[in-house]
Scaffold this motif. Structure first.
Motif: not given
Length: 389
Positions: A263-268, A285-290, A305-317, A325-329
């Motif tokens: 399964v793969r997904s990414s924010l358009t 304000n989210k700007y990245k998610s996959n 489940l054998v593996s996973s990879r997640e990433e999120i990026g957002f700007e916190r007010v 700007e916060i990013e977690v991988r």
């Protein structure tokens, strides 16, 4: 007698270390020679899994001779003997499983209904009870700079069935490096370990696609999977104009066994471009998610489940004119799978959200046999964070 016993122990230790060897593999596409990431390498003797990194590299520590199984949804599977891999760095060329035209599959049922049945069947097939030995790695980035890192070796014991999966986590080893300060609230650091595995086992990230209005919001398409004739590929994209935050999805599944393998997904980009900026203090304000999940199906016996990879990026007010700007991988690799349950005391169960809350526990260099070799870029990030005063 004691002297003889001492000699035998020394000889035994020497024999174990003599049999231990390091094997380096680099996977490349047979036609383009491009590196292949997310190749699953399983040492059949010990059933230990490894995952190739973005450079296609895997480092395997072997205790004795073993067969090595190589799998990837887009390439032909291979099984090699470790004795045949004698170079310091062994380049393995993988061939596409089949070379067919990209065809659209016409179905009597709407693809959304097929997806619902796929999810239900996959959840029923997931092997429980089971124990997953998982290596977890997480990077934290603030305002463009990497400032925190943690990893750990965890045991997830999963029981129950369907929507009633239960999860207990025991931490074997862990480490955290970097500086935490008041500018980074704890609730922003890391994915929640106590629900992330349950989300993966319930395919929770696909739930928006099962809602009634999803047929109006998304275009569902089933295609032949050109790399492997045993699989179909479901592609789901939001329809224009995109309203709210929506992802592009790709789901690869076994067309006969009806189980999800990837399964793969990414924010358009349109979701980000069309989103209204939030200005209230504390909003994001989210700007990245996959994310990308890979599931392993072995016969009718093991599916997990054998593996996973997640990433999120957002700007916190933070304030009226202040933004962070916060990013977690995050990475997960299931290095070991077992249907045997282990016993433990309730006090040993890890119930916090992330490993950075836990005191470091380092017994071995577990990250060197983690199943996920860091790329040179990732190793440099880790080292630079460790060197911070």
């Amino acid at each position: 007698m004691r002297r003889l016993l001492h000699v035998l122990l020394v000889f035994s230790c020497f024999t174990v270390h003599a049999q231990q060897s390091e094997l380096q593999l680099v996977f490349k596409d047979a036609e383009t020679l491009a590196p292949i990431g997310d190749v699953t390498v399983t040492v059949l003797r010990t059933k230990q899994n490894h995952l190739s990194n973005a450079d296609g590299k895997v480092i395997v520590i072997l205790n004795g001779i073993s067969s090595i199984q190589i799998t990837h949804t887009a390439y032909q599977s291979q099984t090699l003997r470790s004795t045949a891999l004698k170079d310091k760095e062994n380049v393995i060329l993988l061939k596409s499983a089949v070379n067919t035209l990209d065809e659209i599959i016409i179905t009597k049922q709407h693809p959304q209904k097929i997806l619902k049945n796929l999810i239900e069947n996959s959840i029923n097939k997931l092997t429980t009870p089971c124990r997953l030995k998982v290596y977890s790695r997480e990077f934290f980035k603030r305002n463009g700079n990497y400032v925190f890192y943690n990893d750990g070796l965890l045991n997830f014991q999963i029981s129950g069935k369907k929507q009633d999966f239960k999860n207990a986590i025991l931490v074997e080893q862990n480490r955290s490096v970097g500086l935490l300060d008041a500018a980074v609230p704890y609730d922003l650091l890391g994915y929640d370990l106590n629900n992330i595995m349950l989300n993966y086992y319930n395919f929770k990230y696909l739930e928006p696609l099962l809602e009634a209005r999803a047929r109006k919001d998304y275009d569902f398409l089933i295609k032949s999977y050109t790399q492997n004739d045993n699989y179909y590929c479901m592609v789901i994209n939001p329809l224009d104009p995109v309203k709210g935050f929506k992802d592009d999805y790709t789901i690869i599944y076994d067309k006969k066994k009806k189980v999800i393998l990837e399964v793969r997904s990414s924010l358009t980009p349109n979701s980000v471009a069309n989103a209204n900026e939030k200005t209230t203090v504390g909003t994001k304000n989210k700007y990245k998610s996959n994310f990308k999940n890979i599931y392993r199906y072995v016969g009718d016996q093991e599916y997990y489940l054998v593996s996973s990879r997640e990433e999120i990026g957002f700007e916190r007010v933070d304030k009226k004119d202040s933004r962070t700007e916060i990013e977690v991988r995050n990475y997960f690799v299931t290095t070991g799978f077992s249907q045997k349950e282990f016993s433990f005391n309730e006090s040993e169960v890890f119930k916090d959200k992330a490993l950075f809350n836990l005191k470091d526990k380092i017994l071995t260099d577990y990250w060197n046999v983690s199943g996920l070799t860091p790329t040179p870029e990732e190793a440099e990030i880790i080292n630079s964070i460790e060197d911070e005063p």
